[in-house]
Scaffold this motif. Structure first.
Motif, PDB file in Angstrom:
ATOM      1  N   CYS A  47       0.830  -1.093  -0.007  1.00  0.00           N
ATOM      2  CA  CYS A  47      -0.107  -0.108   0.144  1.00  0.00           C
ATOM      3  C   CYS A  47       0.923   1.254  -0.058  1.00  0.00           C
ATOM      4  N   CYS A  48       0.676   2.018  -0.944  1.00  0.00           N
ATOM      5  CA  CYS A  48       1.481   3.326  -1.043  1.00  0.00           C
ATOM      6  C   CYS A  48       0.541   4.514  -0.737  1.00  0.00           C
ATOM      7  N   ARG A  49       0.663   5.544  -0.077  1.00  0.00           N
ATOM      8  CA  ARG A  49       0.053   6.673   0.088  1.00  0.00           C
ATOM      9  C   ARG A  49       1.016   7.772   0.381  1.00  0.00           C
ATOM     10  N   HIS A  50       2.267   7.887  -0.562  1.00  0.00           N
ATOM     11  CA  HIS A  50       3.010   8.877  -0.457  1.00  0.00           C
ATOM     12  C   HIS A  50       2.761  10.060  -1.516  1.00  0.00           C
ATOM     13  N   CYS A  51       1.633   9.949  -2.276  1.00  0.00           N
ATOM     14  CA  CYS A  51       1.126  11.227  -2.874  1.00  0.00           C
ATOM     15  C   CYS A  51      -0.149  11.204  -3.367  1.00  0.00           C
ATOM     16  N   GLN A  52      -0.723  12.363  -3.399  1.00  0.00           N
ATOM     17  CA  GLN A  52      -2.295  12.620  -3.696  1.00  0.00           C
ATOM     18  C   GLN A  52      -2.892  11.861  -4.962  1.00  0.00           C
ATOM     19  N   MET A  53      -2.028  11.190  -5.718  1.00  0.00           N
ATOM     20  CA  MET A  53      -2.682  10.333  -6.799  1.00  0.00           C
ATOM     21  C   MET A  53      -3.154   9.044  -6.328  1.00  0.00           C
ATOM     22  N   GLY A  54      -2.500   8.745  -5.083  1.00  0.00           N
ATOM     23  CA  GLY A  54      -2.808   7.422  -4.211  1.00  0.00           C
ATOM     24  C   GLY A  54      -3.954   7.783  -3.274  1.00  0.00           C
ATOM     25  N   PRO A  55      -4.492   6.569  -2.356  1.00  0.00           N
ATOM     26  CA  PRO A  55      -3.318   5.434  -2.072  1.00  0.00           C
ATOM     27  C   PRO A  55      -3.397   4.568  -3.209  1.00  0.00           C
ATOM     28  N   CYS A  56      -2.413   3.890  -3.384  1.00  0.00           N
ATOM     29  CA  CYS A  56      -2.516   2.970  -4.352  1.00  0.00           C
ATOM     30  C   CYS A  56      -2.019   1.381  -3.789  1.00  0.00           C
ATOM     31  N   ASN A  57      -2.769   0.484  -4.373  1.00  0.00           N
ATOM     32  CA  ASN A  57      -2.235  -0.967  -3.981  1.00  0.00           C
ATOM     33  C   ASN A  57      -1.754  -1.640  -5.210  1.00  0.00           C
ATOM     34  N   ARG A  67       0.763  -1.922 -10.719  1.00  0.00           N
ATOM     35  CA  ARG A  67       1.692  -0.903 -10.549  1.00  0.00           C
ATOM     36  C   ARG A  67       0.585   0.445  -9.976  1.00  0.00           C
ATOM     37  N   GLY A  68       1.335   1.190  -9.113  1.00  0.00           N
ATOM     38  CA  GLY A  68       0.832   2.551  -8.734  1.00  0.00           C
ATOM     39  C   GLY A  68       0.555   3.517  -9.942  1.00  0.00           C
ATOM     40  N   VAL A  69      -0.548   4.590  -9.681  1.00  0.00           N
ATOM     41  CA  VAL A  69      -0.512   5.359 -10.522  1.00  0.00           C
ATOM     42  C   VAL A  69       0.962   6.009 -11.474  1.00  0.00           C
ATOM     43  N   CYS A  70       1.803   6.142 -10.593  1.00  0.00           N
ATOM     44  CA  CYS A  70       3.063   6.733 -10.909  1.00  0.00           C
ATOM     45  C   CYS A  70       3.836   5.623 -11.638  1.00  0.00           C
ATOM     46  N   GLY A  71       3.410   4.426 -11.690  1.00  0.00           N
ATOM     47  CA  GLY A  71       4.307   3.471 -12.065  1.00  0.00           C
ATOM     48  C   GLY A  71       4.983   2.698 -11.065  1.00  0.00           C
ATOM     49  N   ALA A  72       5.180   2.963  -9.845  1.00  0.00           N
ATOM     50  CA  ALA A  72       5.777   2.136  -9.083  1.00  0.00           C
ATOM     51  C   ALA A  72       5.362   1.015  -8.770  1.00  0.00           C
ATOM     52  N   ASP A  73       6.285  -0.076  -8.871  1.00  0.00           N
ATOM     53  CA  ASP A  73       6.065  -1.512  -8.867  1.00  0.00           C
ATOM     54  C   ASP A  73       5.995  -1.852  -7.405  1.00  0.00           C
ATOM     55  N   THR A  76       9.308  -1.443  -5.477  1.00  0.00           N
ATOM     56  CA  THR A  76       9.370  -0.033  -4.966  1.00  0.00           C
ATOM     57  C   THR A  76       8.375   0.313  -3.771  1.00  0.00           C
ATOM     58  N   ILE A  77       7.317  -0.026  -4.001  1.00  0.00           N
ATOM     59  CA  ILE A  77       6.269   0.438  -2.939  1.00  0.00           C
ATOM     60  C   ILE A  77       6.695  -0.272  -1.634  1.00  0.00           C
ATOM     61  N   ALA A  78       7.236  -1.606  -1.548  1.00  0.00           N
ATOM     62  CA  ALA A  78       7.385  -2.257  -0.452  1.00  0.00           C
ATOM     63  C   ALA A  78       8.607  -1.784   0.206  1.00  0.00           C
ATOM     64  N   ALA A  79       9.832  -1.651  -0.487  1.00  0.00           N
ATOM     65  CA  ALA A  79      11.017  -1.221  -0.107  1.00  0.00           C
ATOM     66  C   ALA A  79      10.974   0.162   0.441  1.00  0.00           C
ATOM     67  N   ARG A  80       9.980   0.913  -0.312  1.00  0.00           N
ATOM     68  CA  ARG A  80      10.037   2.385   0.463  1.00  0.00           C
ATOM     69  C   ARG A  80       9.190   2.294   1.844  1.00  0.00           C
ATOM     70  N   HIS A  81       8.339   1.414   1.918  1.00  0.00           N
ATOM     71  CA  HIS A  81       7.554   1.298   3.070  1.00  0.00           C
ATOM     72  C   HIS A  81       8.444   1.045   3.910  1.00  0.00           C
ATOM     73  N   GLY A 197       9.957   9.223  -1.254  1.00  0.00           N
ATOM     74  CA  GLY A 197       8.509  10.339  -1.763  1.00  0.00           C
ATOM     75  C   GLY A 197       8.504   9.683  -3.018  1.00  0.00           C
ATOM     76  N   MET A 198       7.320  10.403  -3.676  1.00  0.00           N
ATOM     77  CA  MET A 198       6.975   9.796  -4.953  1.00  0.00           C
ATOM     78  C   MET A 198       8.000  10.521  -6.012  1.00  0.00           C
ATOM     79  N   GLY A 199       8.539   9.538  -6.945  1.00  0.00           N
ATOM     80  CA  GLY A 199       9.237   9.951  -7.976  1.00  0.00           C
ATOM     81  C   GLY A 199      10.937   9.874  -7.729  1.00  0.00           C
TER      82      GLY A 199
HETATM   83 FE1  SF4 Z   1       0.565   5.878  -6.037  1.00  0.00          FE
HETATM   84 FE2  SF4 Z   1       2.911   6.417  -6.754  1.00  0.00          FE
HETATM   85 FE3  SF4 Z   1       1.588   8.195  -5.463  1.00  0.00          FE
HETATM   86 FE4  SF4 Z   1       2.362   6.150  -4.166  1.00  0.00          FE
HETATM   87  S1  SF4 Z   1       3.828   7.432  -5.165  1.00  0.00           S
HETATM   88  S2  SF4 Z   1       0.540   6.864  -4.241  1.00  0.00           S
HETATM   89  S3  SF4 Z   1       2.471   4.511  -5.848  1.00  0.00           S
HETATM   90  S4  SF4 Z   1       1.003   7.522  -7.441  1.00  0.00           S
END
Ligand code: SF4
Ligand code: NFS
Length: 650
Positions: A47-57, A67-73, A76-81, A197-199
């Protein structure tokens, strides 16, 4: 509470939970139930909620989004977490360390009434680490400079953590090669937040390496600063007797619970509680005296340094209040449940917050700082005394069950003295006993207790007994230590459970087979102990060669993950008793449990299966012993370099 079996191992906790239920007081167990089912994505790191395009699962079964909206797979999401967890844990221990450094400076300048420099030897030792000269200088002068140097570790523009130089030579070189020697503590935390953070950083291996470096800014930085400077201020713990369990709370005395992490507040409350004037005031309201007991790591700090009773660990905080016999629970930072406020409200108990960093809506706040701590400590005690007559005796329930005796205070210094003798303090005897196989290895069993496991489940006890029965010496800190203390496992008599080799050593020295080394920041003591074992010789050239492991069974706080990660990065096999928090990203999971070992010599295992964990630890220890060549039978010839060369030619 879905689970309503009130019979079990920690009967005192269960009795109190039952009482809470009868009185309609909610506990963390009720709230845990109310949270079910918890988010499956979050549990496995997807689960990523690091930006407002998310939360993404990300769907771990590949049926939904990959992938999340930004393309994070998933990786990436798990490692960032994972990195953010480690950064938060590092921030917590380190901010605690910063407060201690500030207190040391204030004390040295004579601005902190009631505090003093207690351990001058330790001060001189730390001065060496920071290149502070001690020749012909006054203690306060040295202390002020040491404090300033420690404070600089948090924000210095250049260089790396000074305490990291305490590691074995080979380890220091390895960290340098991998570029993971921690720089300024604040910098590592900040960079971790930035990169997650995102990106920004989107390479899971690169992210995990930053988790390595950040966690070390905790273990060899902030946490070590906290421990070492606390020793200077309040004394390095020595073997001390005490008692542990909920029923250290007294029926006929004014009861004050101190809860949280920094000893600043609790030390002064304890000093105030022994003030004859205040004791008189307590007697005047009909109490037999003033009793202090601790919860969480504050409890460990107070027990180890002063023998002040330990009422309970993290998950027992609500139960302690629910005895109805607590006049005041004074808290500072970390692991304080907001739920305590509601429990306190059901009784006459006053919950008092004391740190400007940690207020709780609806509670009284008495700010305690370095300058006013002595006076404010008295104020807290006085509030408790005045509250004593308001105690409703019909609501008091202190479970009768067991109150355990303990012998605690086994820092790396004490271990050296105990095993080596007063006049030749050294790690030689410990190393020798490991080399001759009486002790197979050493395992740190540390970390949290959580409201996921009920009080009738005692995995720490089971695992620790299994380890000592197999001649593995156990060193403990944190709530895991408090749990085994409460169970009565920290007395020399407990050596009955130990295997013959370990028992022999315990008998000779008169020590328990399970050693209490302190609070969670004191895991830094274990890092130093490992380094000293290496330097003593005979057990290889690096921490990663030692027959040791680190375990946390019931982890809940971010701090525990930071600890685990710095043990791994220091070369220690580390096992957590839950499913992997990055299980949703198999590549990251594999990197933590395999890939890292090739780089740093330590690795992770996550398993809720206690039997499997025991086997993993024992196998690991024997594997390390084999590699060191100390598992050969005594009658067999020990090979020297010459022989080895000859073998290689064959
Ligand atoms: Fe979704 Fe990417 Fe934003 Fe995370 S950083 S919430 S994966 S768009
Ligand atoms: Ni450690 Fe101490 Fe306990 Fe866990 Fe909390 S008190 S710093 S985080 S729960 S061991």
């Amino acid at each position: 509470m879905t689970k309503k079996n009130f019979e079990g191992a920690d009967q005192e906790s269960l009795d109190l939970l039952k009482k809470m239920e009868e009185r309609g007081i909610e506990s963390s167990y009720d709230r845990y139930d109310a949270q079910q089912p918890q988010c499956g994505y979050g549990k496995i790191g997807l689960c990523c909620r690091h930006c407002q395009m998310g939360p993404c699962n990300v769907d771990p079964f590949g049926r939904g989004p990959k992938r999340g909206v930004c393309g994070a797979d998933a990786n990436t999401i798990a490692a960032r977490h994972f990195v953010r967890y480690v950064a938060a844990g590092t921030a917590a221990h380190s901010d605690h360390g910063r407060s201690v450094a500030e207190l040391l400076i204030a004390t040295a300048r004579g601005e902190a009434k009631g505090y003093r420099i207690t351990d001058v030897n330790k001060l001189h030792e730390v001065a060496k680490v920071f290149d502070v000269s001690t020749e012909g200088r006054k203690t306060n002068e040295i202390a002020e400079e040491v404090g300033e140097m420690a404070l600089a570790e948090f924000g210095k523009a250049y260089g790396t953590q000074k305490f990291a130089n305490k590691a074995p030579e080979a380890r220091i070189k390895l960290w340098e090669k991998l570029n993971i020697t921690p720089r300024a503590i604040d910098r590592e935390v900040t960079e971790s937040m930035h990169r997650t953070g995102m990106g920004t950083d989107q390479d899971y291996k690169n992210l995990i390496m930053q988790a390595c470096r950040t966690s070390m800014a905790d273990g060899w930085g902030g946490a070590m600063i906290a421990t070492e400077l606390q020793d200077i201020l309040f004394g390095t713990p020595k073997p001390t007797r005490g008692t542990a369990n909920l029923n250290v709370i007294k029926e006929d005395e004014v009861n004050i619970l101190v809860h949280g992490h920094e000893p600043q507040m609790s030390e002064m409350v304890a000093v105030a509680a022994s003030d004859p004037e205040l004791i008189k005031e307590a007697e005047a309201v009909g109490a037999k005296g003033i009793s202090i007991a601790g919860i969480c790591c504050t409890a460990n700090e107070m027990l180890l340094r002063h023998g002040i009773p330990l009422a309970g660990h993290m998950k027992m905080q609500e139960m302690a209040i629910a005895t109805g016999a607590v006049e005041v629970i004074a808290v500072d930072i970390q692991c304080v449940m907001q739920g305590d406020e509601e429990v306190a409200r059901a009784f006459h108990t006053k919950l008092i917050t004391t740190s400007p960093k940690a207020k709780i809506d609806g509670t009284e706040h008495i700010e305690i700082n370095d300058e006013n701590a002595y006076e404010k400590g008295k104020e807290v005690v006085r509030i408790a005394i005045q509250n004593f007559p308001k105690r409703d005796k019909t609501k008091v329930f202190i479970p009768k069950g067991k109150k355990s005796d303990v012998v605690v205070g086994f820092t790396h210094e004490t271990i050296k003295y105990m095993l080596g003798g007063k006049f030749r303090a050294s790690y030689r005897p410990l190393n020798d006993n490991i080399m001759n196989g009486r002790i197979r290895g050493v395992v740190g069993v540390v970390g949290c207790t959580s409201s996921i496991l009920w009080p009738d489940q005692l995995p720490y006890m089971e695992l620790v007994n299994d380890l000592i029965a197999n001649d593995i010496l156990v060193v403990q800190t944190g709530c895991a230590a408090a749990e085994c203390a409460r169970e009565g496992m920290m007395v020399p008599e407990h050596m009955e459970v130990a295997g013959p080799g370990l028992r022999e050593v315990c008998e000779a020295v008169g020590m328990p087979p399970v050693l209490h080394a302190g609070s969670c920041v004191d895991n830094s003591r274990i890092l130093i102990a490992c380094s000293e074992m290496v330097k003593e010789g005979g057990l290889g050239n690096d921490i990663s060669e030692l027959p040791v492991a680190g375990v946390c069974l019931d982890w809940m706080h971010e701090k525990a993950l930071a600890i685990g990660q710095y043990f791994v990065t220091s070369g220690v096999y580390t096992l957590f008793g839950t499913k992997s928090m990055v299980a949703g990203a198999p590549d990251v999971d594999k990197f933590l449990s395999e890939g890292l070992e090739e780089l740093v010599g330590g690795k992770w295992s996550f398993t809720p299966d206690l039997k499997e964990m025991g086997t993993l630890i024992k196998d690991h220890i024997e594997k390390k012993r084999d590699a060191l060549g100390i598992n050969e039978k005594k009658e067999r010839k020990l090979y020297d370099m010459e022989d080895r060369r000859a073998l290689a030619v064959d």
